[in-house]
Design a protein around this motif. Structure first.
Motif, PDB file in Angstrom:
ATOM      1  N   ASP A 118       1.244  -0.781   0.260  1.00 24.13           N
ATOM      2  CA  ASP A 118       0.360   0.426  -0.114  1.00 24.13           C
ATOM      3  C   ASP A 118       0.978   1.418   0.148  1.00 24.13           C
ATOM      4  O   ASP A 118       0.791   2.334   1.309  1.00 24.13           O
ATOM      5  CB  ASP A 118      -1.311  -0.183   0.448  1.00 24.13           C
ATOM      6  CG  ASP A 118      -1.974   1.001   0.926  1.00 24.13           C
ATOM      7  OD1 ASP A 118      -2.429   1.863  -0.368  1.00 24.13           O
ATOM      8  OD2 ASP A 118      -2.364   1.448   1.955  1.00 24.13           O
ATOM      9  N   PRO A 119       1.786   1.873  -1.479  1.00 20.50           N
ATOM     10  CA  PRO A 119       2.128   2.320  -1.324  1.00 20.50           C
ATOM     11  C   PRO A 119       1.978   3.910  -1.623  1.00 20.50           C
ATOM     12  O   PRO A 119       0.761   4.269  -1.674  1.00 20.50           O
ATOM     13  CB  PRO A 119       3.231   2.031  -2.203  1.00 20.50           C
ATOM     14  CG  PRO A 119       3.192   1.305  -3.441  1.00 20.50           C
ATOM     15  CD  PRO A 119       1.850   0.732  -2.217  1.00 20.50           C
ATOM     16  N   ASP A 120       2.263   5.021  -0.935  1.00 24.25           N
ATOM     17  CA  ASP A 120       2.272   6.388  -1.389  1.00 24.25           C
ATOM     18  C   ASP A 120       2.704   6.638  -2.732  1.00 24.25           C
ATOM     19  O   ASP A 120       3.269   6.065  -2.879  1.00 24.25           O
ATOM     20  CB  ASP A 120       2.645   7.181  -0.018  1.00 24.25           C
ATOM     21  CG  ASP A 120       3.977   7.645   0.317  1.00 24.25           C
ATOM     22  OD1 ASP A 120       4.774   7.293  -0.643  1.00 24.25           O
ATOM     23  OD2 ASP A 120       4.242   8.132   1.121  1.00 24.25           O
ATOM     24  N   THR A 121       2.663   7.916  -3.183  1.00 30.04           N
ATOM     25  CA  THR A 121       2.680   7.704  -4.684  1.00 30.04           C
ATOM     26  C   THR A 121       4.132   8.363  -4.613  1.00 30.04           C
ATOM     27  O   THR A 121       4.992   7.796  -5.895  1.00 30.04           O
ATOM     28  CB  THR A 121       2.023  10.057  -5.460  1.00 30.04           C
ATOM     29  OG1 THR A 121       0.595   9.646  -4.859  1.00 30.04           O
ATOM     30  CG2 THR A 121       2.597  10.048  -6.496  1.00 30.04           C
ATOM     31  N   GLU A 122       4.590   9.246  -3.769  1.00 32.03           N
ATOM     32  CA  GLU A 122       6.563   9.057  -3.474  1.00 32.03           C
ATOM     33  C   GLU A 122       7.084   8.202  -3.507  1.00 32.03           C
ATOM     34  O   GLU A 122       8.100   7.423  -3.961  1.00 32.03           O
ATOM     35  CB  GLU A 122       6.316   9.887  -1.882  1.00 32.03           C
ATOM     36  CG  GLU A 122       8.012   9.601  -2.548  1.00 32.03           C
ATOM     37  CD  GLU A 122       8.436  11.136  -0.667  1.00 32.03           C
ATOM     38  OE1 GLU A 122       9.738  10.803  -0.210  1.00 32.03           O
ATOM     39  OE2 GLU A 122       7.433  12.149  -0.414  1.00 32.03           O
ATOM     40  N   GLN A 123       5.940   6.808  -3.030  1.00 28.79           N
ATOM     41  CA  GLN A 123       6.870   5.429  -2.808  1.00 28.79           C
ATOM     42  C   GLN A 123       7.005   5.187  -3.972  1.00 28.79           C
ATOM     43  O   GLN A 123       7.577   3.996  -4.276  1.00 28.79           O
ATOM     44  CB  GLN A 123       6.412   4.933  -1.821  1.00 28.79           C
ATOM     45  CG  GLN A 123       6.902   5.222  -0.160  1.00 28.79           C
ATOM     46  CD  GLN A 123       5.978   4.793   0.569  1.00 28.79           C
ATOM     47  OE1 GLN A 123       4.297   4.062   0.472  1.00 28.79           O
ATOM     48  NE2 GLN A 123       6.884   4.492   2.153  1.00 28.79           N
ATOM     49  N   ILE A 124       5.672   4.834  -4.931  1.00 27.04           N
ATOM     50  CA  ILE A 124       5.591   4.902  -6.167  1.00 27.04           C
ATOM     51  C   ILE A 124       6.749   5.299  -7.115  1.00 27.04           C
ATOM     52  O   ILE A 124       7.408   4.662  -7.791  1.00 27.04           O
ATOM     53  CB  ILE A 124       4.431   4.346  -6.585  1.00 27.04           C
ATOM     54  CG1 ILE A 124       3.230   4.232  -5.853  1.00 27.04           C
ATOM     55  CG2 ILE A 124       3.934   4.186  -8.179  1.00 27.04           C
ATOM     56  CD1 ILE A 124       1.545   3.327  -6.036  1.00 27.04           C
ATOM     57  N   GLY A 125       7.314   6.442  -6.872  1.00 28.94           N
ATOM     58  CA  GLY A 125       7.966   7.390  -7.797  1.00 28.94           C
ATOM     59  C   GLY A 125       9.255   6.638  -7.499  1.00 28.94           C
ATOM     60  O   GLY A 125      10.326   6.851  -8.662  1.00 28.94           O
ATOM     61  N   ALA A 126       9.817   6.636  -6.334  1.00 27.71           N
ATOM     62  CA  ALA A 126      10.999   6.399  -6.209  1.00 27.71           C
ATOM     63  C   ALA A 126      10.844   4.959  -6.566  1.00 27.71           C
ATOM     64  O   ALA A 126      11.791   4.468  -6.934  1.00 27.71           O
ATOM     65  CB  ALA A 126      10.900   6.246  -4.218  1.00 27.71           C
ATOM     66  N   PHE A 127      10.110   3.821  -6.606  1.00 33.53           N
ATOM     67  CA  PHE A 127       9.784   2.300  -7.316  1.00 33.53           C
ATOM     68  C   PHE A 127      10.193   2.450  -8.697  1.00 33.53           C
ATOM     69  O   PHE A 127      11.146   2.143  -9.316  1.00 33.53           O
ATOM     70  CB  PHE A 127       8.643   1.717  -7.178  1.00 33.53           C
ATOM     71  CG  PHE A 127       8.674   0.442  -7.645  1.00 33.53           C
ATOM     72  CD1 PHE A 127       9.510  -0.520  -7.015  1.00 33.53           C
ATOM     73  CD2 PHE A 127       8.340  -0.113  -8.645  1.00 33.53           C
ATOM     74  CE1 PHE A 127       9.254  -2.383  -7.342  1.00 33.53           C
ATOM     75  CE2 PHE A 127       8.032  -0.901  -8.981  1.00 33.53           C
ATOM     76  CZ  PHE A 127       8.967  -2.249  -8.805  1.00 33.53           C
ATOM     77  N   ALA A 128       9.320   3.312  -9.052  1.00 36.96           N
ATOM     78  CA  ALA A 128      10.246   3.650 -11.199  1.00 36.96           C
ATOM     79  C   ALA A 128      11.282   4.375 -11.434  1.00 36.96           C
ATOM     80  O   ALA A 128      11.575   3.878 -11.636  1.00 36.96           O
ATOM     81  CB  ALA A 128       8.680   5.012 -11.246  1.00 36.96           C
ATOM     82  N   GLU A 129      12.076   5.085  -9.908  1.00 36.21           N
ATOM     83  CA  GLU A 129      13.240   5.542 -10.217  1.00 36.21           C
ATOM     84  C   GLU A 129      14.250   4.098 -10.590  1.00 36.21           C
ATOM     85  O   GLU A 129      14.959   4.662 -11.144  1.00 36.21           O
ATOM     86  CB  GLU A 129      14.344   6.933  -9.814  1.00 36.21           C
ATOM     87  CG  GLU A 129      13.094   7.931 -10.159  1.00 36.21           C
ATOM     88  CD  GLU A 129      13.286   8.288 -11.117  1.00 36.21           C
ATOM     89  OE1 GLU A 129      14.373   8.927 -11.987  1.00 36.21           O
ATOM     90  OE2 GLU A 129      12.047   9.069 -11.709  1.00 36.21           O
ATOM     91  N   ARG A 130      13.902   3.472  -9.015  1.00 30.67           N
ATOM     92  CA  ARG A 130      14.570   2.322  -8.881  1.00 30.67           C
ATOM     93  C   ARG A 130      15.212   1.085 -10.270  1.00 30.67           C
ATOM     94  O   ARG A 130      16.319   1.150 -10.953  1.00 30.67           O
ATOM     95  CB  ARG A 130      14.133   1.319  -7.831  1.00 30.67           C
ATOM     96  CG  ARG A 130      14.262   2.037  -6.363  1.00 30.67           C
ATOM     97  CD  ARG A 130      14.634   1.408  -5.367  1.00 30.67           C
ATOM     98  NE  ARG A 130      14.505   1.794  -4.381  1.00 30.67           N
ATOM     99  CZ  ARG A 130      13.097   2.386  -3.503  1.00 30.67           C
ATOM    100  NH1 ARG A 130      12.193   1.236  -3.780  1.00 30.67           N
ATOM    101  NH2 ARG A 130      13.434   2.853  -1.854  1.00 30.67           N
ATOM    102  N   VAL A 131      13.424   1.336 -10.636  1.00 34.34           N
ATOM    103  CA  VAL A 131      13.455   0.496 -12.223  1.00 34.34           C
ATOM    104  C   VAL A 131      14.054   0.754 -13.351  1.00 34.34           C
ATOM    105  O   VAL A 131      14.583   0.022 -13.839  1.00 34.34           O
ATOM    106  CB  VAL A 131      11.470  -0.257 -12.383  1.00 34.34           C
ATOM    107  CG1 VAL A 131      11.814  -0.406 -13.714  1.00 34.34           C
ATOM    108  CG2 VAL A 131      11.208  -0.884 -11.644  1.00 34.34           C
ATOM    109  N   SER A 132      13.721   1.547 -13.308  1.00 33.09           N
ATOM    110  CA  SER A 132      14.607   2.173 -14.284  1.00 33.09           C
ATOM    111  C   SER A 132      15.932   2.325 -14.802  1.00 33.09           C
ATOM    112  O   SER A 132      17.115   2.098 -15.104  1.00 33.09           O
ATOM    113  CB  SER A 132      14.744   4.540 -14.682  1.00 33.09           C
ATOM    114  OG  SER A 132      14.216   4.920 -13.706  1.00 33.09           O
ATOM    115  N   ALA A 133      16.710   3.036 -13.307  1.00 34.63           N
ATOM    116  CA  ALA A 133      18.130   2.528 -12.687  1.00 34.63           C
ATOM    117  C   ALA A 133      18.676   1.654 -13.035  1.00 34.63           C
ATOM    118  O   ALA A 133      19.770   0.968 -13.349  1.00 34.63           O
ATOM    119  CB  ALA A 133      18.574   3.499 -11.512  1.00 34.63           C
ATOM    120  N   ALA A 134      18.107   0.568 -12.413  1.00 34.03           N
ATOM    121  CA  ALA A 134      18.451  -1.137 -12.743  1.00 34.03           C
ATOM    122  C   ALA A 134      18.363  -1.598 -14.202  1.00 34.03           C
ATOM    123  O   ALA A 134      19.204  -1.845 -14.762  1.00 34.03           O
ATOM    124  CB  ALA A 134      17.337  -2.123 -11.614  1.00 34.03           C
TER     125      ALA A 134
END
Length: 113
Positions: free
Chosen positions: A76-92
């Motif tokens: 149940d992440p918030d918008t900021e956590q989803i954004g951080a996840f998307a950044e991690r995916v792109s960095a990976a």
């Protein structure tokens, strides 16, 4: 001695490789879990439309491995956590979100008439 790979073997090897990256997502209660997501370069236009319209559940449904969507719901992440996840995916994947160089200008100089 060199062993050559047959076309059938190469196709089978490609099919068995997962297109997903494993990335950590932080959750609402401070928990973190590993989720499998498609690299940002493989996100479909429909996923990007959902993201741009703020429909996070549809976005995550389209980019996560189908077995990991319930983990996302549990986090149940918030918008900021989803954004951080998307950044991690792109960095990976070696990509940077939102860092498109855009179209290049003409090499000829523009002059006023």
């Amino acid at each position: 001695m060199t062993t050559e790979t047959t076309p059938a073997e190469a196709q089978e090897a490609e099919a068995t490789q997962s297109p997903y990256l494993t990335v950590t997502m932080d959750g609402y209660d401070g928990a973190a879990k590993e989720l499998r997501a498609l690299p940002a370069t493989r996100w479909r236009a429909s996923a990007l439309r959902a993201l741009n319209s703020g429909d996070m559940d549809t976005f995550m449904q389209r980019v996560l491995h189908e077995d990991d969507y319930s983990l996302y719901e549990d986090l149940d992440p918030d918008t900021e956590q989803i954004g951080a996840f998307a950044e991690r995916v792109s960095a990976a994947a070696g990509e940077a979100l939102g860092k498109s160089s855009g179209p290049r200008g003409s090499s000829r100089s523009m002059r006023k008439r």
